[in-house]
Write a protein that holds these residues in place. Structure first.
Motif, short mmCIF file in Angstrom:
data_model
loop_
_atom_site.label_atom_id
_atom_site.label_comp_id
_atom_site.label_asym_id
_atom_site.label_seq_id
_atom_site.Cartn_x
_atom_site.Cartn_y
_atom_site.Cartn_z
N LEU A 36 37.58 46.64 52.17
CA LEU A 36 37.76 46.30 53.58
C LEU A 36 36.75 46.97 54.51
O LEU A 36 36.49 46.49 55.60
CB LEU A 36 39.17 46.69 54.04
CG LEU A 36 40.26 45.67 53.78
CD1 LEU A 36 41.62 46.23 54.19
CD2 LEU A 36 40.01 44.37 54.50
N LEU A 37 36.17 48.08 54.07
CA LEU A 37 35.17 48.77 54.89
C LEU A 37 33.91 47.94 55.05
O LEU A 37 33.07 48.24 55.89
CB LEU A 37 34.85 50.14 54.29
CG LEU A 37 36.00 51.13 54.26
CD1 LEU A 37 35.58 52.41 53.56
CD2 LEU A 37 36.49 51.42 55.66
N LEU B 260 34.73 41.24 48.40
CA LEU B 260 36.09 41.52 48.83
C LEU B 260 36.97 40.28 48.65
O LEU B 260 38.11 40.37 48.19
CB LEU B 260 36.11 41.96 50.30
CG LEU B 260 37.47 42.08 50.97
CD1 LEU B 260 38.29 43.18 50.32
CD2 LEU B 260 37.31 42.33 52.46
N ILE B 261 36.44 39.12 48.99
CA ILE B 261 37.20 37.87 48.81
C ILE B 261 37.47 37.64 47.32
O ILE B 261 38.57 37.22 46.94
CB ILE B 261 36.45 36.70 49.46
CG1 ILE B 261 36.45 36.87 50.99
CG2 ILE B 261 37.05 35.36 49.06
CD1 ILE B 261 35.57 35.89 51.72
N LEU B 262 36.49 37.93 46.46
CA LEU B 262 36.69 37.82 45.02
C LEU B 262 37.80 38.77 44.56
O LEU B 262 38.65 38.39 43.74
CB LEU B 262 35.40 38.12 44.27
CG LEU B 262 35.51 38.15 42.74
CD1 LEU B 262 35.74 36.74 42.20
CD2 LEU B 262 34.27 38.76 42.13
N ASP B 263 37.82 39.98 45.08
CA ASP B 263 38.87 40.94 44.73
C ASP B 263 40.25 40.39 45.09
O ASP B 263 41.20 40.50 44.31
CB ASP B 263 38.66 42.28 45.44
CG ASP B 263 37.43 43.03 44.97
OD1 ASP B 263 36.85 42.64 43.93
OD2 ASP B 263 37.05 44.01 45.64
N VAL B 264 40.36 39.80 46.27
CA VAL B 264 41.65 39.27 46.72
C VAL B 264 42.06 38.09 45.83
O VAL B 264 43.24 37.97 45.45
CB VAL B 264 41.59 38.86 48.21
CG1 VAL B 264 42.83 38.10 48.63
CG2 VAL B 264 41.40 40.10 49.08
N VAL B 265 41.11 37.22 45.48
CA VAL B 265 41.42 36.08 44.62
C VAL B 265 41.91 36.56 43.25
O VAL B 265 42.91 36.05 42.72
CB VAL B 265 40.18 35.15 44.48
CG1 VAL B 265 40.37 34.15 43.37
CG2 VAL B 265 39.91 34.44 45.80
N VAL C 30 35.61 45.09 37.76
CA VAL C 30 35.36 44.93 39.20
C VAL C 30 34.87 46.24 39.80
O VAL C 30 33.95 46.27 40.62
CB VAL C 30 36.63 44.41 39.91
CG1 VAL C 30 36.50 44.51 41.42
CG2 VAL C 30 36.91 42.98 39.49
N LEU C 31 35.47 47.36 39.39
CA LEU C 31 35.03 48.67 39.87
C LEU C 31 33.59 48.94 39.47
O LEU C 31 32.79 49.42 40.28
CB LEU C 31 35.96 49.76 39.33
CG LEU C 31 35.57 51.20 39.68
CD1 LEU C 31 35.71 51.41 41.18
CD2 LEU C 31 36.43 52.17 38.92
N ILE C 32 33.25 48.62 38.22
CA ILE C 32 31.87 48.81 37.76
C ILE C 32 30.92 47.93 38.56
O ILE C 32 29.81 48.35 38.92
CB ILE C 32 31.78 48.53 36.24
CG1 ILE C 32 32.50 49.64 35.48
CG2 ILE C 32 30.33 48.40 35.79
CD1 ILE C 32 32.66 49.36 34.00
N LEU C 33 31.34 46.71 38.90
CA LEU C 33 30.52 45.82 39.72
C LEU C 33 30.28 46.40 41.11
O LEU C 33 29.16 46.35 41.63
CB LEU C 33 31.17 44.45 39.81
CG LEU C 33 30.43 43.37 40.59
CD1 LEU C 33 29.08 43.09 39.93
CD2 LEU C 33 31.25 42.11 40.67
#
Length: 158
Positions: free
Chosen positions: A65-66, A91-96, A128-131
């Protein structure tokens, strides 16, 4: 009375050991008392305010979100804005991904695939964290990391 020789006054600054001469340091500048930076002219790295601001904004671009902070405040700098758009796309990918795993958790029976789904989601979130970390390292290094679907979406839609 007896004659007492006059006392001798020692020199103001003693000579350095081994001989030679001593020159005292220059007096402080008038009206000062504040910090005087060393003269620039070579050798040292002196970051400017734009450099530290750029690095901070680029790192914020890939921290969830930052990413909205540089996206909304740094529209005049095209490089920071590109990273911010890429970060918002991430961020949108994370939410999806989160929504997909939430729906699968409700739909799939817990006794059959509950543990397997938990392992898969853990592996996906580590990826995702590594990305995110990879994007931060590339961006701080001055490169523009391209995430195949996310970057294309961010360039066209955001």
């Amino acid at each position: 009375m007896s004659e007492i020789p006059p006392p001798t006054v020692p020199p103001a600054t003693p000579p350095p050991p081994g001989g030679g001469s001593y020159t005292p340091p220059p007096p402080p500048p008038p009206g000062g008392g504040g910090y005087t930076p060393p003269p620039s002219g070579g050798g040292g790295y002196t970051p400017g305010p734009a450099s530290s601001d750029r690095t901070l904004m680029v790192v914020l671009s890939y921290l969830g979100l930052l990413a909205l902070i540089p996206y909304l405040t740094k529209k005049e700098d095209p490089d920071i804005h590109w990273h911010a758009k890429n970060g918002v796309g991430l961020l949108i990918l994370d939410v999806v991904i989160w929504v997909v795993f939430l729906i699968l958790g409700f739909v799939l029976p817990a006794d059959i695939l509950g543990c397997g789904l938990s392992m898969i989601s853990c592996i996906v979130w580590i990826g995702v964290l590594i990305l995110h970390v990879y994007c931060i390292i590339q961006a701080v290094g001055g490169k523009r990391p391209r995430i195949p679907v996310v970057t294309d979406f961010a360039e066209k839609s955001l």
